[in-house]
Structure formats: structure tokens, C-alpha cells
Scaffold this motif. Structure first.
Motif, PDB file in Angstrom:
ATOM      1  N   GLN A 251      53.063  -1.235  14.978  1.00 44.75           N
ATOM      2  CA  GLN A 251      52.417  -0.371  15.964  1.00 44.75           C
ATOM      3  C   GLN A 251      52.551  -0.943  17.373  1.00 44.75           C
ATOM      4  OE1 GLN A 251      48.505  -0.205  14.063  1.00 44.75           O
ATOM      5  NE2 GLN A 251      48.763   2.010  13.774  1.00 44.75           N
ATOM      6  N   THR A 252      52.423  -2.261  17.492  1.00 40.98           N
ATOM      7  CA  THR A 252      52.597  -2.904  18.793  1.00 40.98           C
ATOM      8  C   THR A 252      53.990  -2.632  19.335  1.00 40.98           C
ATOM      9  OG1 THR A 252      51.006  -4.651  18.256  1.00 40.98           O
ATOM     10  CG2 THR A 252      52.592  -5.107  20.015  1.00 40.98           C
ATOM     11  N   SER A 253      54.987  -2.844  18.487  1.00 38.11           N
ATOM     12  CA  SER A 253      56.366  -2.605  18.902  1.00 38.11           C
ATOM     13  C   SER A 253      56.588  -1.141  19.274  1.00 38.11           C
ATOM     14  CB  SER A 253      57.328  -3.012  17.784  1.00 38.11           C
ATOM     15  OG  SER A 253      58.658  -2.739  18.141  1.00 38.11           O
ATOM     16  N   GLU A 254      56.025  -0.235  18.451  1.00 41.27           N
ATOM     17  CA  GLU A 254      56.205   1.203  18.705  1.00 41.27           C
ATOM     18  C   GLU A 254      55.661   1.604  20.071  1.00 41.27           C
ATOM     19  OE1 GLU A 254      54.504   5.539  17.170  1.00 41.27           O
ATOM     20  OE2 GLU A 254      54.074   3.737  15.996  1.00 41.27           O
ATOM     21  N   VAL A 255      54.448   1.153  20.385  1.00 43.56           N
ATOM     22  CA  VAL A 255      53.822   1.604  21.612  1.00 43.56           C
ATOM     23  C   VAL A 255      54.430   0.901  22.832  1.00 43.56           C
ATOM     24  CG1 VAL A 255      51.861  -0.008  21.767  1.00 43.56           C
ATOM     25  CG2 VAL A 255      51.565   2.373  22.441  1.00 43.56           C
ATOM     26  N   GLN A 256      54.842  -0.347  22.683  1.00 38.92           N
ATOM     27  CA  GLN A 256      55.514  -1.026  23.794  1.00 38.92           C
ATOM     28  C   GLN A 256      56.864  -0.377  24.096  1.00 38.92           C
ATOM     29  OE1 GLN A 256      55.429  -5.149  22.398  1.00 38.92           O
ATOM     30  NE2 GLN A 256      53.908  -5.655  23.951  1.00 38.92           N
ATOM     31  N   GLU A 257      57.610  -0.039  23.048  1.00 39.85           N
ATOM     32  CA  GLU A 257      58.905   0.606  23.254  1.00 39.85           C
ATOM     33  C   GLU A 257      58.731   1.990  23.872  1.00 39.85           C
ATOM     34  OE1 GLU A 257      61.957  -0.701  23.024  1.00 39.85           O
ATOM     35  OE2 GLU A 257      60.860  -2.574  22.652  1.00 39.85           O
ATOM     36  N   ALA A 258      57.680   2.706  23.457  1.00 38.64           N
ATOM     37  CA  ALA A 258      57.412   4.028  24.044  1.00 38.64           C
ATOM     38  C   ALA A 258      57.087   3.897  25.528  1.00 38.64           C
ATOM     39  CB  ALA A 258      56.266   4.708  23.302  1.00 38.64           C
ATOM     40  N   ALA A 259      56.280   2.904  25.880  1.00 35.77           N
ATOM     41  CA  ALA A 259      55.918   2.699  27.281  1.00 35.77           C
ATOM     42  C   ALA A 259      57.138   2.303  28.111  1.00 35.77           C
ATOM     43  CB  ALA A 259      54.828   1.638  27.390  1.00 35.77           C
ATOM     44  N   LYS A 260      57.996   1.454  27.555  1.00 28.34           N
ATOM     45  CA  LYS A 260      59.223   1.057  28.261  1.00 28.34           C
ATOM     46  C   LYS A 260      60.187   2.231  28.399  1.00 28.34           C
ATOM     47  CE  LYS A 260      61.109  -2.853  26.960  1.00 28.34           C
ATOM     48  NZ  LYS A 260      61.550  -3.945  26.035  1.00 28.34           N
ATOM     49  N   LEU A 261      60.264   3.076  27.355  1.00 33.93           N
ATOM     50  CA  LEU A 261      61.123   4.260  27.424  1.00 33.93           C
ATOM     51  C   LEU A 261      60.684   5.164  28.574  1.00 33.93           C
ATOM     52  CD1 LEU A 261      63.256   6.247  26.062  1.00 33.93           C
ATOM     53  CD2 LEU A 261      61.280   7.248  24.925  1.00 33.93           C
ATOM     54  N   ILE A 262      59.398   5.412  28.668  1.00 34.10           N
ATOM     55  CA  ILE A 262      58.876   6.263  29.738  1.00 34.10           C
ATOM     56  C   ILE A 262      59.170   5.643  31.098  1.00 34.10           C
ATOM     57  CG2 ILE A 262      56.743   7.176  30.743  1.00 34.10           C
ATOM     58  CD1 ILE A 262      55.662   7.336  27.822  1.00 34.10           C
ATOM     59  N   TYR A 263      58.944   4.354  31.226  1.00 36.52           N
ATOM     60  CA  TYR A 263      59.215   3.636  32.483  1.00 36.52           C
ATOM     61  C   TYR A 263      60.682   3.787  32.869  1.00 36.52           C
ATOM     62  CZ  TYR A 263      58.773  -0.337  35.784  1.00 36.52           C
ATOM     63  OH  TYR A 263      58.749  -1.149  36.895  1.00 36.52           O
ATOM     64  N   SER A 264      61.562   3.607  31.897  1.00 31.07           N
ATOM     65  CA  SER A 264      63.000   3.665  32.152  1.00 31.07           C
ATOM     66  C   SER A 264      63.467   5.077  32.481  1.00 31.07           C
ATOM     67  CB  SER A 264      63.756   3.124  30.931  1.00 31.07           C
ATOM     68  OG  SER A 264      65.143   3.275  31.086  1.00 31.07           O
ATOM     69  N   LYS A 265      63.049   6.050  31.677  1.00 35.18           N
ATOM     70  CA  LYS A 265      63.512   7.423  31.873  1.00 35.18           C
ATOM     71  C   LYS A 265      63.043   8.000  33.203  1.00 35.18           C
ATOM     72  CE  LYS A 265      65.783   7.939  28.015  1.00 35.18           C
ATOM     73  NZ  LYS A 265      67.282   8.031  28.048  1.00 35.18           N
ATOM     74  N   LEU A 266      61.870   7.598  33.637  1.00 36.12           N
ATOM     75  CA  LEU A 266      61.346   8.092  34.908  1.00 36.12           C
ATOM     76  C   LEU A 266      61.833   7.280  36.106  1.00 36.12           C
ATOM     77  CD1 LEU A 266      57.630   8.917  33.990  1.00 36.12           C
ATOM     78  CD2 LEU A 266      59.601  10.447  34.025  1.00 36.12           C
ATOM     79  N   LYS A 267      62.621   6.213  35.826  1.00 41.35           N
ATOM     80  CA  LYS A 267      63.152   5.336  36.888  1.00 41.35           C
ATOM     81  C   LYS A 267      62.009   4.758  37.732  1.00 41.35           C
ATOM     82  CE  LYS A 267      67.527   7.877  37.065  1.00 41.35           C
ATOM     83  NZ  LYS A 267      68.472   8.657  37.903  1.00 41.35           N
ATOM     84  N   MET A 268      61.054   4.168  37.022  1.00 43.75           N
ATOM     85  CA  MET A 268      59.886   3.601  37.680  1.00 43.75           C
ATOM     86  C   MET A 268      60.209   2.267  38.331  1.00 43.75           C
ATOM     87  SD  MET A 268      57.637   5.904  37.139  1.00 43.75           S
ATOM     88  CE  MET A 268      56.276   5.012  37.850  1.00 43.75           C
TER      89      MET A 268
END
Length: 323
Positions: A251-268
Motif C-alpha cells: 500500500q505504501t508503494s502504491e500510494v507513493q507511486e500514485a503521488a509521483k505519477l500525478i506530480y510527473s504528469k502535471l509537470k509539477m
């Protein structure tokens, strides 16, 4: 040569006092051997620098400079700690970009997008990001309680679309409470979002650009003493915040990867803090903060320290990345 850093704090919303707390923590923790920090209060009626003796010196808004005791000071970078408008919704970012002054948060487009909960989840859904079922409503439109409940169910959350720190949020348990909740939300914004209730563990994931890489910080589990993670829970001690969260490694890995995906896709850029709820054992995205709280009680500083990153290093890295 030391860089002049404007720590922008305050803002025009109900969150201005929270922002000033965050800004003062940044001011206290910046490395004085590298930076000359200045506390810049950006308020609706005036912008000014607060000197060490508490004397206010007005900011020249035409070029974002200040004159203190006859000396003109220009800023090499702005450390943005404003929650709400104008620092979290893109207005300050756009202004500084026009002036060519670097700042520590995301760009103006990303700030405007993430500040708008409805637009953000609409953009993220094509990337497979799971969210609550939602219903959108604008001020002046007719409210149909039966239609809303048929879509999102009960209980549900009624939220101001563009507000932070849980202002304008109500948990609705029965149909009779829906209209009053809508009125409460409309006091904060002319757009609202009504979401289905997600039952499960709530977590928060900080993501930062650190030493040139996207880094997900340790996950924080949030346990509110109230109905949900509201203002009292966030700022008045009515919650437990446990870092690292008591969830599985998967679960830790899942939610961290989801947060990083959002950060990356939005070009944060800079700091973000994304909230999720594990509903039916799957991480559902709630919202993203692009100027998260940085006071001692705030979640992102807790996560940074748990990752072995001092606040001095965290803040200094943000400035160097922006510059």
C-alpha cells in the motif's frame, strides 16, 4: 554572494494566519550563510516586508522590490508559503513569471488547475487515478437533492471547489442536511463539488523535487477525532498523524507511486502534498496541495524529518531548484 529571498506569506483568504505560521518557519530555518531572508506579507490591502524590529516597509508592486532604510532590495527568489489566493491559485506565480523572478512552487497553470478540485480530478482520470464519485454544482443553479443522492449516495461530502484547510466542507448524513451544506460551501466559493463517502484509511503523501529527482516522502496516516480531517483536526490538535503510516509495504508503494505519477504528469515543481483514502483496499485520490503547510505541526515537515532531510536542507534545496 548571499541571495535575497522573499518569503511570501499571508494571502487573501481565511488561511492567511496559517500561511504566516508556515512562512515564519521557513524564515527561521533558512541558512543565513547562504541567504538573506525577508518576511513579505501579501495581504489584500497592502504588501510589505516585516523587518526584524517589526517595522513594515511597503513592496513596490511594479517590480517587487522594497526600500529599507534607504537601500533598494531586489529579490533573487520568492519562497511561496501562501495558502489560498493569490499564492496557491496561480495569480502570484503568473505575476512573478512576468517579472522574471524565480519562485519555489509550481507554475501558474498547475497552481490554477490543482486549486480547482473539479478540474483536477477531470484531468487525472484518463491516467487511471481513482477518485470518489462526484457531482458538480454552480451558484445559482437549482439544487436537486434526490438527483445528487442518487449519484453519490449518503453519507457524502459537500465541499467548496476552490478552498483549502477544510473551509466550506460538510459531511452530510441525511437528505435534510444537504441544502444547508450547499449554502455553507457557497459562502467560500461559487462552485462546489459533492463527493461520495470513501470509507477507509486516510493518508497523505508529500512529493518534492529533491536534488534533481522526484522524491515521495514517507506516508502519513491521518486519524481525525472529528467526522473528517477538518480545520480543528488539521490545526487544533484534533487528530493523530502517524509517520510512517501503519499500512502494508504494498500500500505504501502504491500510494507513493500514485503521488509521483500525478506530480510527473502535471509537470509539477517544488513541494506537493496529496491526500488519498484506501477505499476497498485501493488508493483513491482526494486532492493535491501545491503550497502545503510548513509549520512545525504540518505534515510535510514531519515527513521530511522522517526521511532524514532537515528543514534547512529541504527549504534550501527548493530555493536552489527554483533558481
Amino acid at each position: 554572494m548571499k541571495k535575497n529571498i522573499a518569503i511570501a506569506m499571508g494571502g487573501y483568504s481565511n488561511e492567511h494566519r496559517i500561511s504566516i505560521n508556515s512562512g515564519n518557519v521557513v524564515y527561521k530555518n533558512l541558512d543565513r550563510s547562504k541567504y538573506n531572508p525577508y518576511r513579505v506579507h501579501i495581504l489584500q490591502k497592502e504588501w510589505f516586508v516585516v523587518a526584524d524590529d517589526d517595522t513594515p516597509y511597503p513592496i513596490n508592486r511594479s517590480n517587487f522590490t522594497v526600500t529599507i532604510k534607504g537601500k533598494l532590495i531586489a529579490f533573487d527568489c520568492v519562497f511561496n508559503t501562501i495558502h489560498g489566493t493569490p499564492g496557491e491559485n496561480g495569480l502570484l506565480q503568473a505575476y512573478l513569471e512576468l517579472l522574471g523572478i524565480p519562485q519555489t512552487t509550481c507554475g501558474f497553470y498547475q497552481a490554477a488547475l490543482t486549486f480547482n478540485k473539479r478540474d483536477l480530478i477531470s484531468v487525472l482520470k484518463p491516467y487511471g487515478v481513482k477518485t470518489a464519485t462526484n457531482y458538480f454544482l454552480n451558484k445559482g443553479e437549482e439544487v436537486h437533492p434526490e438527483e445528487i443522492i442518487a449519484k453519490v449516495g449518503l453519507p457524502c461530502f459537500v465541499k467548496a471547489n476552490k478552498a483549502g484547510s477544510s473551509f466550506g466542507i460538510t459531511k452530510v448524513k441525511n437528505e435534510d442536511d444537504l441544502i444547508p451544506a450547499v449554502k455553507t460551501a457557497f459562502k467560500e466559493d461559487d462552485e462546489i463539488i459533492i463527493e461520495s463517502f470513501l470509507d477507509g484509511t486516510e493518508v497523505s503523501v508529500g512529493v518534492v523535487m529533491y536534488e534533481g529527482k522526484i522524491l515521495a516522502l514517507p506516508v502519513t496516516e491521518i486519524i481525525s477525532e472529528n467526522e473528517f480531517f477538518d480545520y480543528e483536526a488539521k490545526y487544533l490538535g484534533k487528530s493523530q498523524e502517524i509517520t510512517p503510516a501503519r499500512i502494508s509495504e504494498e500500500q505504501t508503494s502504491e500510494v507513493q507511486e500514485a503521488a509521483k505519477l500525478i506530480y510527473s504528469k502535471l509537470k509539477m515543481k517544488g513541494f506537493t502534498r496529496s491526500e488519498f483514502i484506501f477505499h476497498n483496499n485501493q488508493a483513491h485520490f482526494i486532492e493535491m496541495n501545491t503550497t502545503p503547510g510548513l509549520s512545525e505541526a504540518s505534515i510535510l515537515p514531519q515527513q521530511s524529518l522522517a526521511a532524514g532531510i532537515s528543514l534547512q536542507d529541504l527549504f534550501g534545496n527548493a530555493i536552489e531548484a527554483a533558481i
